[in-house]
Design a protein around this motif. Structure first.
Motif, PDB file in Angstrom:
ATOM      1  N   SER A 100     -39.404 -37.921  22.541  1.00  0.00           N
ATOM      2  CA  SER A 100     -39.843 -37.766  23.927  1.00  0.00           C
ATOM      3  C   SER A 100     -40.979 -38.727  24.210  1.00  0.00           C
ATOM      4  CB  SER A 100     -40.278 -36.326  24.191  1.00  0.00           C
ATOM      5  OG  SER A 100     -39.186 -35.448  24.079  1.00  0.00           O
ATOM      6  N   GLN A 113     -37.671 -36.887  28.347  1.00  0.00           N
ATOM      7  CA  GLN A 113     -36.907 -35.683  28.030  1.00  0.00           C
ATOM      8  C   GLN A 113     -37.877 -34.577  27.634  1.00  0.00           C
ATOM      9  OE1 GLN A 113     -34.500 -36.753  24.614  1.00  0.00           O
ATOM     10  NE2 GLN A 113     -36.223 -36.633  23.215  1.00  0.00           N
ATOM     11  N   ASP A 115     -38.443 -31.579  24.938  1.00  0.00           N
ATOM     12  CA  ASP A 115     -37.998 -30.965  23.690  1.00  0.00           C
ATOM     13  C   ASP A 115     -39.019 -29.915  23.251  1.00  0.00           C
ATOM     14  OD1 ASP A 115     -40.136 -32.370  22.611  1.00  0.00           O
ATOM     15  OD2 ASP A 115     -38.891 -33.864  21.596  1.00  0.00           O
ATOM     16  N   ASP A 116     -38.844 -29.347  22.077  1.00  0.00           N
ATOM     17  CA  ASP A 116     -39.717 -28.265  21.625  1.00  0.00           C
ATOM     18  C   ASP A 116     -41.164 -28.732  21.443  1.00  0.00           C
ATOM     19  OD1 ASP A 116     -37.628 -26.486  21.658  1.00  0.00           O
ATOM     20  OD2 ASP A 116     -37.232 -26.599  19.501  1.00  0.00           O
TER      21      ASP A 116
END
Length: 261
Positions: A100, A113, A115-116
């Motif tokens: 990311s 993006q 993400d976690d």
């Protein structure tokens, strides 16, 4: 007449665990101003992210984006943007490695993006997730980028590759999951020096407070660099003085010790 410049990192320094200014630290800032000292925010965050803190603390002087964006009394004094060609290369490399990639300036931020690691980062700092827009950097000047890489063995290898591939950039690991990226040579110290020059305060003594590795430059360059008691030992060793923890009256204790309040 300004007697001293007093610059503060935010997270784990001036702010509490809720990422807010405690009443104690608000009163300390008021006492600083009453004593003709200039409080300054010196942060890796961008100006748009800290509007609430600027208002609560009544800050006029802001060194944001690790020194890439400097403001005084609402006026931008300096902006050090990342080159468009380098941003394109960074975007391509992070996409290839499923990392990311966020970009930002004083107005806002976007990310390639979610993400976690991204979710965890913004949960920690009590801020909303950025907008997903992979082409945001093509539309405006960008002062800072973020790459979301953790400190697992695989992440450490990726970080080493990133640093080697982009030797003209300056990297600051701001946590175990995120790395700040700014133009070459951009530091909090350079931002404070710009503020001094632009505001005709070059002869004024500087006191700095910090806990992180991106604070080392301003701890070293200040007349008095003050590390928080919660800082890593390697950071403390670069300071002139180590105060108590951020959550144990560390700011007030040091300001009183140096008779700034």
């Amino acid at each position: 007449m300004t007697k001293a410049i007093v610059a503060f990192d935010l997270d784990a320094t001036l702010l509490n665990d809720d990422k807010q200014l405690s009443i104690e630290n608000q009163q300390a800032l008021q006492a600083l101003r009453a004593n003709d000292c200039l409080p300054v925010i010196a942060t890796g965050r961008d100006r748009f992210e800290i509007a609430d803190i600027m208002t609560t603390g009544q800050f006029d002087a802001i060194v944001s984006a690790n020194g890439a964006d400097v403001y005084l009394a609402g006026d931008q004094l300096f902006e050090d943007s990342l080159a468009a060609t380098v941003l394109r290369e960074l975007a391509a490399w992070t996409a290839e490695n499923a990392i990311s990639f966020a970009v930002s300036n004083h107005d806002g931020m976007a990310i390639s993006q979610i993400d976690d690691l991204v979710r965890l980062n913004y949960q920690r700092i009590h801020r909303p997730l950025p907008t997903v827009n992979a082409t945001y950097f093509q539309q405006r000047a960008i002062t800072k980028a973020l790459t979301f890489i953790d400190e697992t063995p695989a992440g450490q290898q990726l970080e080493a590759t990133l640093r080697a591939k982009f030797p003209t950039l300056t990297f600051y690991r701001n946590s175990d999951i995120c790395i700040d990226v700014v133009a070459n040579g951009t530091t909090k110290a350079s931002g404070i020096a710009t503020l001094q020059t632009q505001a005709n305060l070059a002869a004024i003594p500087v006191y700095t407070f910090g806990d992180g590795y991106n604070d080392i430059s301003m701890l070293q360059s200040a007349d008095v660099g003050i590390a928080m008691g919660n800082a890593d030992l390697a950071v403390q060793q670069q300071a002139n003085y180590v105060t108590r923890r951020y959550d144990d009256h560390g700011i007030v204790a040091a300001l009183q010790h140096f008779k700034l309040i």
